[in-house]
Scaffold this motif. Structure first.
Motif, PDB file in Angstrom:
ATOM      1  N   ASP A   2       0.838  -1.187   0.000  1.00 17.54           N
ATOM      2  CA  ASP A   2       0.000   0.000   0.000  1.00 17.54           C
ATOM      3  C   ASP A   2       0.880   1.246   0.000  1.00 17.54           C
ATOM      4  N   ILE A   3       0.260   2.424   0.006  1.00 11.71           N
ATOM      5  CA  ILE A   3       1.007   3.667  -0.116  1.00 11.71           C
ATOM      6  C   ILE A   3       2.000   3.866   1.023  1.00 11.71           C
ATOM      7  N   GLU A   4       1.599   3.509   2.254  1.00 11.68           N
ATOM      8  CA  GLU A   4       2.498   3.705   3.394  1.00 11.68           C
ATOM      9  C   GLU A   4       3.711   2.790   3.299  1.00 11.68           C
ATOM     10  N   GLU A   5       3.505   1.556   2.848  1.00 12.03           N
ATOM     11  CA  GLU A   5       4.630   0.639   2.660  1.00 12.03           C
ATOM     12  C   GLU A   5       5.541   1.143   1.544  1.00 12.03           C
ATOM     13  N   PHE A   6       4.932   1.685   0.491  1.00 10.55           N
ATOM     14  CA  PHE A   6       5.700   2.249  -0.627  1.00 10.55           C
ATOM     15  C   PHE A   6       6.596   3.387  -0.156  1.00 10.55           C
ATOM     16  N   LEU A   7       6.027   4.303   0.638  1.00 18.23           N
ATOM     17  CA  LEU A   7       6.804   5.441   1.133  1.00 18.23           C
ATOM     18  C   LEU A   7       7.894   4.986   2.107  1.00 18.23           C
ATOM     19  N   LYS A   8       7.555   4.001   2.930  1.00 15.83           N
ATOM     20  CA  LYS A   8       8.542   3.486   3.878  1.00 15.83           C
ATOM     21  C   LYS A   8       9.711   2.844   3.147  1.00 15.83           C
ATOM     22  N   LEU A   9       9.395   2.072   2.118  1.00 18.10           N
ATOM     23  CA  LEU A   9      10.443   1.426   1.336  1.00 18.10           C
ATOM     24  C   LEU A   9      11.302   2.452   0.620  1.00 18.10           C
ATOM     25  N   ALA A  10      10.667   3.461  -0.001  1.00 14.83           N
ATOM     26  CA  ALA A  10      11.412   4.510  -0.701  1.00 14.83           C
ATOM     27  C   ALA A  10      12.338   5.254   0.260  1.00 14.83           C
ATOM     28  N   ASP A  11      11.822   5.565   1.458  1.00 13.84           N
ATOM     29  CA  ASP A  11      12.623   6.273   2.448  1.00 13.84           C
ATOM     30  C   ASP A  11      13.811   5.420   2.896  1.00 13.84           C
ATOM     31  N   SER A  12      13.579   4.122   3.068  1.00 11.61           N
ATOM     32  CA  SER A  12      14.665   3.231   3.494  1.00 11.61           C
ATOM     33  C   SER A  12      15.757   3.140   2.442  1.00 11.61           C
ATOM     34  N   VAL A  13      15.332   3.061   1.174  1.00  5.26           N
ATOM     35  CA  VAL A  13      16.300   3.004   0.084  1.00  5.26           C
ATOM     36  C   VAL A  13      17.175   4.247   0.074  1.00  5.26           C
ATOM     37  N   VAL A  14      16.560   5.411   0.218  1.00  2.00           N
ATOM     38  CA  VAL A  14      17.310   6.665   0.206  1.00  2.00           C
ATOM     39  C   VAL A  14      18.224   6.769   1.427  1.00  2.00           C
ATOM     40  N   PHE A  15      17.692   6.404   2.593  1.00  2.00           N
ATOM     41  CA  PHE A  15      18.498   6.504   3.816  1.00  2.00           C
ATOM     42  C   PHE A  15      19.706   5.580   3.764  1.00  2.00           C
ATOM     43  N   SER A  16      19.534   4.418   3.149  1.00  2.00           N
ATOM     44  CA  SER A  16      20.632   3.460   3.067  1.00  2.00           C
ATOM     45  C   SER A  16      21.833   4.022   2.321  1.00  2.00           C
ATOM     46  N   GLU A  17      21.558   4.916   1.373  1.00  4.21           N
ATOM     47  CA  GLU A  17      22.640   5.456   0.539  1.00  4.21           C
ATOM     48  C   GLU A  17      23.121   6.809   1.037  1.00  4.21           C
ATOM     49  N   THR A  18      22.220   7.622   1.564  1.00  2.40           N
ATOM     50  CA  THR A  18      22.560   9.015   1.883  1.00  2.40           C
ATOM     51  C   THR A  18      22.572   9.334   3.371  1.00  2.40           C
ATOM     52  N   GLU A  19      22.016   8.416   4.184  1.00  5.70           N
ATOM     53  CA  GLU A  19      21.826   8.665   5.613  1.00  5.70           C
ATOM     54  C   GLU A  19      20.932   9.883   5.864  1.00  5.70           C
ATOM     55  N   LYS A  20      20.090  10.185   4.891  1.00  9.03           N
ATOM     56  CA  LYS A  20      19.109  11.263   5.026  1.00  9.03           C
ATOM     57  C   LYS A  20      17.740  10.704   4.663  1.00  9.03           C
ATOM     58  N   ASN A 107      14.653 -10.986   7.181  1.00  5.49           N
ATOM     59  CA  ASN A 107      13.597 -10.989   8.179  1.00  5.49           C
ATOM     60  C   ASN A 107      12.545  -9.930   7.930  1.00  5.49           C
ATOM     61  N   ASN A 108      12.892  -8.920   7.141  1.00  6.88           N
ATOM     62  CA  ASN A 108      11.944  -7.829   6.900  1.00  6.88           C
ATOM     63  C   ASN A 108      12.220  -7.232   5.541  1.00  6.88           C
ATOM     64  N   PRO A 109      11.457  -7.580   4.513  1.00  4.81           N
ATOM     65  CA  PRO A 109      11.723  -7.107   3.154  1.00  4.81           C
ATOM     66  C   PRO A 109      11.702  -5.595   3.034  1.00  4.81           C
ATOM     67  N   SER A 110      11.023  -4.922   3.955  1.00  7.24           N
ATOM     68  CA  SER A 110      10.952  -3.459   3.872  1.00  7.24           C
ATOM     69  C   SER A 110      12.133  -2.804   4.540  1.00  7.24           C
ATOM     70  N   SER A 111      12.949  -3.614   5.233  1.00 11.54           N
ATOM     71  CA  SER A 111      14.084  -3.041   5.946  1.00 11.54           C
ATOM     72  C   SER A 111      15.294  -3.056   5.038  1.00 11.54           C
ATOM     73  N   ILE A 112      15.770  -1.896   4.634  1.00 10.43           N
ATOM     74  CA  ILE A 112      16.886  -1.791   3.701  1.00 10.43           C
ATOM     75  C   ILE A 112      18.021  -1.041   4.365  1.00 10.43           C
ATOM     76  N   ILE A 113      19.204  -1.658   4.409  1.00  7.94           N
ATOM     77  CA  ILE A 113      20.352  -1.001   5.016  1.00  7.94           C
ATOM     78  C   ILE A 113      21.538  -1.181   4.095  1.00  7.94           C
ATOM     79  N   PRO A 114      22.538  -0.312   4.161  1.00  9.65           N
ATOM     80  CA  PRO A 114      23.719  -0.468   3.320  1.00  9.65           C
ATOM     81  C   PRO A 114      24.584  -1.609   3.818  1.00  9.65           C
ATOM     82  N   LYS A 115      25.415  -2.160   2.938  1.00  7.33           N
ATOM     83  CA  LYS A 115      26.311  -3.236   3.320  1.00  7.33           C
ATOM     84  C   LYS A 115      27.193  -2.792   4.479  1.00  7.33           C
TER      85      LYS A 115
END
Length: 457
Positions: A2-20, A107-115
């Motif tokens: 849903d939209i909230e999961e989409f935004l959460k995933l997008a935010d995680s992707v960006v944070f993983s690379e930029t820490e913002k 354990n959590n497909p929505s949880s995205i972190i950098p290597k």
């Protein structure tokens, strides 16, 4: 998803690379894309121009393209993020996997972190916007916003000034700038100088805020208070905005002279400009204090943006006011210098009297000022020194721009006084220049000329 999961995933992707994290406007663009909205619809909901939203979206797609390793566009951002999440289910059972340089935990497909790196929790921000106005729809100021962002973020400028006539959009621009800069700062404070507060009051206010109200007793001396302020600006990244700084400056003198009761503000501005720290002070004013003019230099972390009219972007205002005769709008914009407030004043009058017909209004020789615009111009021109009044009155009485030699002859002022007056009037944004055959000529805008004709007889 849903939209909230989409935004959460997008935010995680960006944070993983930029820490913002994504800011509110970036999320609004993504939410609009999810809902299938056009950029114009997103812009309207966010009180922004379509051009600005398009530019912001383009930067978003570039950022996601770099992170996800594919060409991201408005049409595929949703499917790309969904695919990046579903890849987990297709490629692993209990282990983790990589999308480009991004690590996804099983354990959590929505949880995205950098290597080999876990995201640190975002720092808690202190924000006090005081008497700052609500965010309003802003006409296209993309270039100015990029310039300011570059000065503050890339060049780490310690002091940035924005000057321009009343109504030109300094406050609106700065208010919008805060939203784009917010993730970069730990503390943001806005204070208006409309009431000309003393330096002691301002310092107390800033120190209490930056100490998170934990400061029980202020240092006694001014020097100690200033030193403590710099210490705060070094230990945390702070953004301080001081609006209406012209109230600290004297009337009846050349531009930039402090009022006797405000002279010690020079200590604050020079200390922030010249001392090493990681924070930024933004000054909004009709004119700059003389010491700031002297300090401003491309080789120093101090910059000044002279804000001019909107130009063709001002047509948005006339559209909103539902004016007619669009082919004549450029004349209206040119006459009123593309000043947003001035255009709104005259547009309201044209709508009230001429039912929006611009061509009919332009038939009349006498330009409309009205009480509101007259009062604004009066405040600007009352600040002038005697020699400035002489020079600007001389310019208003001539149909053609004048060169220095002609100004000296007609005004009967000494050359040095004319030089001082011209320089000061330019710093107040009250005269315009044009180049002809390698010579500079000076003139006043039709609106200021009309005011002077009506009030200096």
């Amino acid at each position: 998803m849903d939209i909230e999961e989409f935004l959460k995933l997008a935010d995680s992707v960006v944070f993983s690379e930029t820490e913002k994290h994504l800011d509110d406007l970036q999320k609004a663009v993504l939410r609009g894309v999810w809902d299938g909205q056009k950029y114009s619809e997103i812009a309207e909901e966010c009180y922004r121009t379509e051009a600005y939203v398009r530019n912001l979206a383009s930067e978003l797609w570039k950022m996601f393209s770099g992170i996800l390793g594919e060409n991201i566009r408005k049409s595929n951002i949703r499917s790309s993020l969904e695919r990046s999440q579903s890849a987990y289910f297709l490629n692993c059972k209990n282990d983790s996997f990589n999308i480009s340089n991004v690590h996804i935990c099983s354990n959590n497909p929505s949880s995205i972190i950098p290597k080999e790196r876990s995201p640190s929790p975002p720092k808690q921000q202190q924000i006090d916007l005081g008497t700052a106005p609500d965010i309003k729809k802003i006409c296209d100021r993309t270039h100015q916003l990029k310039t300011l962002q570059n000065w503050i973020i890339q060049e780490n400028c310690r002091l940035v000034s924005i000057i321009g006539l009343s109504g030109i959009g300094k406050t609106t621009l700065t208010r919008y700038l805060i939203q784009t800069l917010q993730p970069e700062f730990e503390a943001i404070i806005w204070r208006s100088f409309y009431t000309s507060p003393s330096l002691e009051i301002t310092l107390k206010n800033l120190l209490l805020f930056l100490s998170n109200q934990s400061l029980t007793e202020l240092p006694v001396s001014l020097e100690e208070q200033l030193s403590l302020l710099i210490e705060h600006l070094r230990t945390k990244r702070c953004l301080i905005i001081l609006d209406d700084v012209q109230t600290l400056l004297n009337q009846g003198t050349l531009a930039g002279q402090y009022h006797p009761d405000s002279k010690n503000y020079s200590l604050l501005f020079k200390l922030i400009a010249e001392t090493s720290h990681q924070s930024c002070l933004i000054l909004n004013s009709w004119e700059l204090p003389q010491d700031i003019v002297t300090l401003t230099d491309d080789n120093a972390p101090i910059r000044c943006l002279k804000l001019s009219g909107l130009g063709s972007a001002a047509t948005e205002i006339l559209h909103e006011k539902r004016l007619k005769d669009e082919e004549q709008w450029h004349l209206l914009i040119e006459t009123y210098q593309g000043n947003p407030l001035w255009l709104k004043i005259v547009a309201n009058m044209i709508q009230d009297i001429f039912r929006g017909r611009v061509a009919e209004f332009l038939k009349y020789d006498n330009l409309y000022l009205g009480e509101e615009l007259t009062e604004i111009l009066k405040q600007h021109l009352e600040r002038l020194s005697k020699i400035e009044k002489t020079v600007i009155t001389t310019l208003s009485q001539e149909k053609q721009p004048l060169g220095i030699a002609e100004l000296i002859e007609i005004s009967k002022l000494p050359a040095t006084d004319v030089f001082k007056a011209i320089q000061s009037l330019e710093r107040r944004c009250l005269i315009e220049t044009e180049e002809q055959q390698q010579q500079t000529y000076f003139k006043v805008s039709p609106i200021i000329q009309q005011y002077l004709i009506l009030n200096c007889q």
